[in-house]
Design a protein around this motif. Structure first.
Motif, PDB file in Angstrom:
ATOM      1  N   ALA A  37      22.440  -0.177  15.519  1.00 31.00           N
ATOM      2  CA  ALA A  37      22.887  -1.426  14.901  1.00 31.00           C
ATOM      3  C   ALA A  37      24.175  -1.957  15.535  1.00 31.00           C
ATOM      4  O   ALA A  37      24.455  -3.142  15.475  1.00 31.00           O
ATOM      5  CB  ALA A  37      23.074  -1.232  13.397  1.00 31.00           C
ATOM      6  N   MET A  55      27.281 -11.743  18.389  1.00 29.42           N
ATOM      7  CA  MET A  55      26.574 -10.816  19.256  1.00 29.42           C
ATOM      8  C   MET A  55      25.558  -9.959  18.516  1.00 29.42           C
ATOM      9  O   MET A  55      24.718  -9.335  19.133  1.00 29.42           O
ATOM     10  CB  MET A  55      27.587  -9.878  19.923  1.00 29.42           C
ATOM     11  CG  MET A  55      28.524 -10.558  20.909  1.00 29.42           C
ATOM     12  SD  MET A  55      27.641 -11.004  22.398  1.00 29.42           S
ATOM     13  CE  MET A  55      27.321  -9.351  23.059  1.00 29.42           C
ATOM     14  N   LEU A  56      25.675  -9.875  17.193  1.00 31.61           N
ATOM     15  CA  LEU A  56      24.805  -8.961  16.454  1.00 31.61           C
ATOM     16  C   LEU A  56      23.351  -9.372  16.569  1.00 31.61           C
ATOM     17  O   LEU A  56      23.009 -10.543  16.502  1.00 31.61           O
ATOM     18  CB  LEU A  56      25.225  -8.928  14.982  1.00 31.61           C
ATOM     19  CG  LEU A  56      26.503  -8.149  14.686  1.00 31.61           C
ATOM     20  CD1 LEU A  56      26.939  -8.366  13.256  1.00 31.61           C
ATOM     21  CD2 LEU A  56      26.274  -6.667  14.941  1.00 31.61           C
ATOM     22  N   ASP A  57      22.482  -8.377  16.727  1.00 33.68           N
ATOM     23  CA  ASP A  57      21.051  -8.608  16.851  1.00 33.68           C
ATOM     24  C   ASP A  57      20.394  -8.289  15.512  1.00 33.68           C
ATOM     25  O   ASP A  57      20.549  -7.187  14.978  1.00 33.68           O
ATOM     26  CB  ASP A  57      20.506  -7.695  17.955  1.00 33.68           C
ATOM     27  CG  ASP A  57      19.065  -8.015  18.283  1.00 33.68           C
ATOM     28  OD1 ASP A  57      18.775  -8.230  19.470  1.00 33.68           O
ATOM     29  OD2 ASP A  57      18.227  -8.047  17.357  1.00 33.68           O
ATOM     30  N   ASP A  86      18.234  -5.272  15.389  1.00 30.96           N
ATOM     31  CA  ASP A  86      18.976  -4.007  15.476  1.00 30.96           C
ATOM     32  C   ASP A  86      19.474  -3.593  14.089  1.00 30.96           C
ATOM     33  O   ASP A  86      19.543  -2.409  13.770  1.00 30.96           O
ATOM     34  CB  ASP A  86      20.199  -4.145  16.398  1.00 30.96           C
ATOM     35  CG  ASP A  86      19.820  -4.062  17.872  1.00 30.96           C
ATOM     36  OD1 ASP A  86      18.656  -3.695  18.151  1.00 30.96           O
ATOM     37  OD2 ASP A  86      20.665  -4.364  18.723  1.00 30.96           O
ATOM     38  N   ILE A  87      19.867  -4.576  13.298  1.00 32.00           N
ATOM     39  CA  ILE A  87      20.429  -4.291  11.973  1.00 32.00           C
ATOM     40  C   ILE A  87      19.336  -4.098  10.934  1.00 32.00           C
ATOM     41  O   ILE A  87      19.437  -3.250  10.056  1.00 32.00           O
ATOM     42  CB  ILE A  87      21.389  -5.422  11.560  1.00 32.00           C
ATOM     43  CG1 ILE A  87      22.595  -5.401  12.504  1.00 32.00           C
ATOM     44  CG2 ILE A  87      21.845  -5.260  10.116  1.00 32.00           C
ATOM     45  CD1 ILE A  87      23.606  -6.454  12.230  1.00 32.00           C
ATOM     46  N   TRP A  88      18.268  -4.899  11.053  1.00 31.86           N
ATOM     47  CA  TRP A  88      17.108  -4.725  10.177  1.00 31.86           C
ATOM     48  C   TRP A  88      15.909  -4.328  11.059  1.00 31.86           C
ATOM     49  O   TRP A  88      15.111  -5.189  11.434  1.00 31.86           O
ATOM     50  CB  TRP A  88      16.770  -6.031   9.458  1.00 31.86           C
ATOM     51  CG  TRP A  88      17.631  -6.405   8.297  1.00 31.86           C
ATOM     52  CD1 TRP A  88      17.463  -6.021   6.990  1.00 31.86           C
ATOM     53  CD2 TRP A  88      18.750  -7.310   8.280  1.00 31.86           C
ATOM     54  NE1 TRP A  88      18.416  -6.612   6.184  1.00 31.86           N
ATOM     55  CE2 TRP A  88      19.227  -7.403   6.945  1.00 31.86           C
ATOM     56  CE3 TRP A  88      19.415  -8.049   9.272  1.00 31.86           C
ATOM     57  CZ2 TRP A  88      20.303  -8.197   6.586  1.00 31.86           C
ATOM     58  CZ3 TRP A  88      20.494  -8.830   8.896  1.00 31.86           C
ATOM     59  CH2 TRP A  88      20.922  -8.900   7.568  1.00 31.86           C
ATOM     60  N   ARG A 107      25.055  -1.392  18.849  1.00 28.45           N
ATOM     61  CA  ARG A 107      25.061  -1.302  20.329  1.00 28.45           C
ATOM     62  C   ARG A 107      25.426  -2.605  21.029  1.00 28.45           C
ATOM     63  O   ARG A 107      26.006  -2.586  22.107  1.00 28.45           O
ATOM     64  CB  ARG A 107      23.722  -0.776  20.843  1.00 28.45           C
ATOM     65  CG  ARG A 107      22.549  -1.673  20.533  1.00 28.45           C
ATOM     66  CD  ARG A 107      21.258  -1.039  21.011  1.00 28.45           C
ATOM     67  NE  ARG A 107      20.148  -1.931  20.739  1.00 28.45           N
ATOM     68  CZ  ARG A 107      18.900  -1.695  21.095  1.00 28.45           C
ATOM     69  NH1 ARG A 107      18.598  -0.580  21.720  1.00 28.45           N
ATOM     70  NH2 ARG A 107      17.960  -2.552  20.817  1.00 28.45           N
ATOM     71  N   LYS A 108      25.121  -3.765  20.397  1.00 21.71           N
ATOM     72  CA  LYS A 108      25.470  -5.045  21.030  1.00 21.71           C
ATOM     73  C   LYS A 108      26.981  -5.282  20.979  1.00 21.71           C
ATOM     74  O   LYS A 108      27.541  -5.957  21.833  1.00 21.71           O
ATOM     75  CB  LYS A 108      24.745  -6.204  20.347  1.00 21.71           C
ATOM     76  CG  LYS A 108      23.240  -6.147  20.498  1.00 21.71           C
ATOM     77  CD  LYS A 108      22.778  -6.895  21.744  1.00 21.71           C
ATOM     78  CE  LYS A 108      21.380  -6.480  22.186  1.00 21.71           C
ATOM     79  NZ  LYS A 108      20.386  -6.393  21.132  1.00 21.71           N
ATOM     80  N   LEU A 109      27.631  -4.729  19.951  1.00 21.42           N
ATOM     81  CA  LEU A 109      29.075  -4.928  19.802  1.00 21.42           C
ATOM     82  C   LEU A 109      29.878  -3.872  20.559  1.00 21.42           C
ATOM     83  O   LEU A 109      31.060  -4.045  20.816  1.00 21.42           O
ATOM     84  CB  LEU A 109      29.474  -4.912  18.327  1.00 21.42           C
ATOM     85  CG  LEU A 109      28.874  -6.001  17.422  1.00 21.42           C
ATOM     86  CD1 LEU A 109      29.413  -5.898  16.012  1.00 21.42           C
ATOM     87  CD2 LEU A 109      29.175  -7.388  17.990  1.00 21.42           C
TER      88      LEU A 109
END
Ligand code: ZN
Lengths: 231, 208
Positions: free
Chosen positions: A111, B123-125, B128-130, A113-115
């Motif tokens: 969660a 930048m958050l995907d 990736d988070i859900w 990795r992009k940051l």
């Protein structure tokens, strides 16, 4: 690990209504916690069944053809994009062996990795107290600040308070405050007006993801952090 | 669920590798359809679209929007179904039922479209988070999840209408407990206890 997000937070996470920085904390916790993952999976299954039971609203006859047209248009570009993603994953640098701290060794959760593209040790760490370094992450959200806190072994953070909710997730190491001891994966929610004074464990560095609602301005934040007597 | 003969569980028997697979395709025919979609079967995708697109549209229409431009629900259908097509090959019937999987995609697309409406960047995907799938789950968790799905499907049938109503508002309309309380003119505590009761009835609350 003993501290989990509450049922309400898991419910809002599954429904997709949680603000992204908070969802980030829940998501990282789920990587550590099979129990909360199972609860979210069950809530998503419930949602899928509720979705199936919704009285359908007819879509335009052309809608399916639209989808196929877009699929066909994209098809030729997809392979190039896929190749690019694979390559980007390959170049992810590993933590350097020179830096012997748990932070450098800590695995970056998916969660985040992009940051944190280059690993935790490659971030721009700012020393705000002798025992505390902070890296600010750009989550693209004005209502919350997303930071990583790195506390030296045995170090403490000045007594601090905050105006909004404060979510803390322990990524590695451990710390304690007046209320308990927190280790990898622990999820903490502090309400405003609950001043607390966290201490890192003696033997290792502690790395935390810290998400704060309605953060004060940067200068103000540091100023307050550096002023233990200020509420 | 009306399914053409070609898409009944029998058509996928050849790929059945374990008893759990067999059980799953018996109770979840759309899993078998997704399996065909993964092989670029456009007829199977047409079946899936006919079944789920109207429901995804309803899901989109129930969304509380910052502005009321009517295109949101149609865009949600398009984006969701394109992703279903593109990701069908990564769908794992061992991990979740087809409707669960399609819900997670529609939910993520809704988050994405809402963010674009509010002009949020960052930048958050979202995936990736859900995550669309629980990659960390092993065989034991997968089995548990399928048993949970079956239990929820059964007990959902006997849920009192008042409890179903608050679940629909929370999970389909994406409303907070206090928004639900306002809409139904009920005290917040009543809404919270109704949701808790529903969760207990569906045995969705795990003790920690
Ligand atoms: Zn947990």
């Amino acid at each position: 690990m003993n501290y989990h997000p509450g049922h309400d937070l898991l419910e809002q996470y599954a429904a997709g209504t949680l603000p992204m920085p908070v969802a980030l904390c829940v998501s990282v916790h789920m990587g550590f916690c099979a129990q909360c993952s199972a609860e979210v999976n069950a809530l998503q299954a419930l949602s899928g069944m509720l979705l199936e039971e919704l009285p359908g609203v007819p879509v335009a006859d052309a809608a399916l053809h639209h989808v196929f047209a877009r699929i066909d248009r994209v098809d030729s570009n997809t392979q190039i994009a896929d190749a690019r993603i694979t390559r980007a994953d390959d170049v992810l640098p590993a933590a350097t062996g020179a830096e012997r701290s748990s932070t450098a060794a800590a695995k970056v959760p998916k969660a985040l990795r992009k940051l944190v593209p280059g690993g935790f040790s490659k971030l721009n760490w700012l020393r705000v107290l002798p025992s505390l370094r902070i890296a600010t992450l750009d989550a693209g959200c004005d209502d919350y600040s997303v930071m990583l806190h790195r506390v030296s072994p045995g170090g403490s953070v000045a007594m601090h308070d905050h105006r909004g909710l404060e979510f803390t997730l322990v990524l590695s190491g451990s710390f304690s405050d007046e209320k308990g001891v927190y280790t990898d994966g622990d999820f903490l929610l502090r309400e405003p007006q609950q001043p607390h004074r966290p201490f890192a464990a003696q033997h290792e560095e502690c790395l935390c993801l810290a998400v704060q609602q309605a953060p004060v301005r940067f200068t103000g934040f540091f100023w307050r952090l550096l002023n233990p007597f200020l509420r | 669920m009306a399914l053409p003969r070609a898409f009944t569980a029998a058509s996928t028997r050849a790929t059945v590798t374990s008893i759990y697979d067999a059980k799953n395709s018996d109770t979840d025919p759309w899993g078998a359809v997704l399996h065909c979609v993964a092989k670029q079967d456009r007829a199977a995708f047409g079946q899936l679209f006919a079944h789920f697109a109207p429901q995804i549209k309803a899901f989109g229409l129930s969304t509380v929007l910052p502005d009321r431009s009517g295109q949101f629900a149609d865009e949600l259908v398009q984006e969701t179904m394109i992703t279903v097509w593109n990701k069908a090959s990564s769908y794992d019937a061992m991990k979740a039922g087809a409707s669960t999987w399609i819900f997670t995609i529609a939910r993520n697309k809704r988050i994405d479209l809402l963010r674009k409406l509010k002009r949020h960047s960052g930048m958050l995907d979202i995936d990736d988070i859900w995550p669309i799938e629980d990659e960390a789950a092993g065989p034991f968790q997968n089995l548990q999840q399928r048993l949970t799905e079956r239990r929820v499907r059964e007990s959902l049938k006997t849920l009192p209408p008042a409890q179903r109503e608050v679940l629909l508002m929370a999970f389909m309309e994406g409303k907070s407990h206090s928004e639900i309380a306002t809409d139904l003119a009920l005290p917040l505590g009543t809404v919270k206890s109704r949701i808790r009761l529903a969760m207990q009835r569906l045995q969705l609350i795990l003790e920690k």
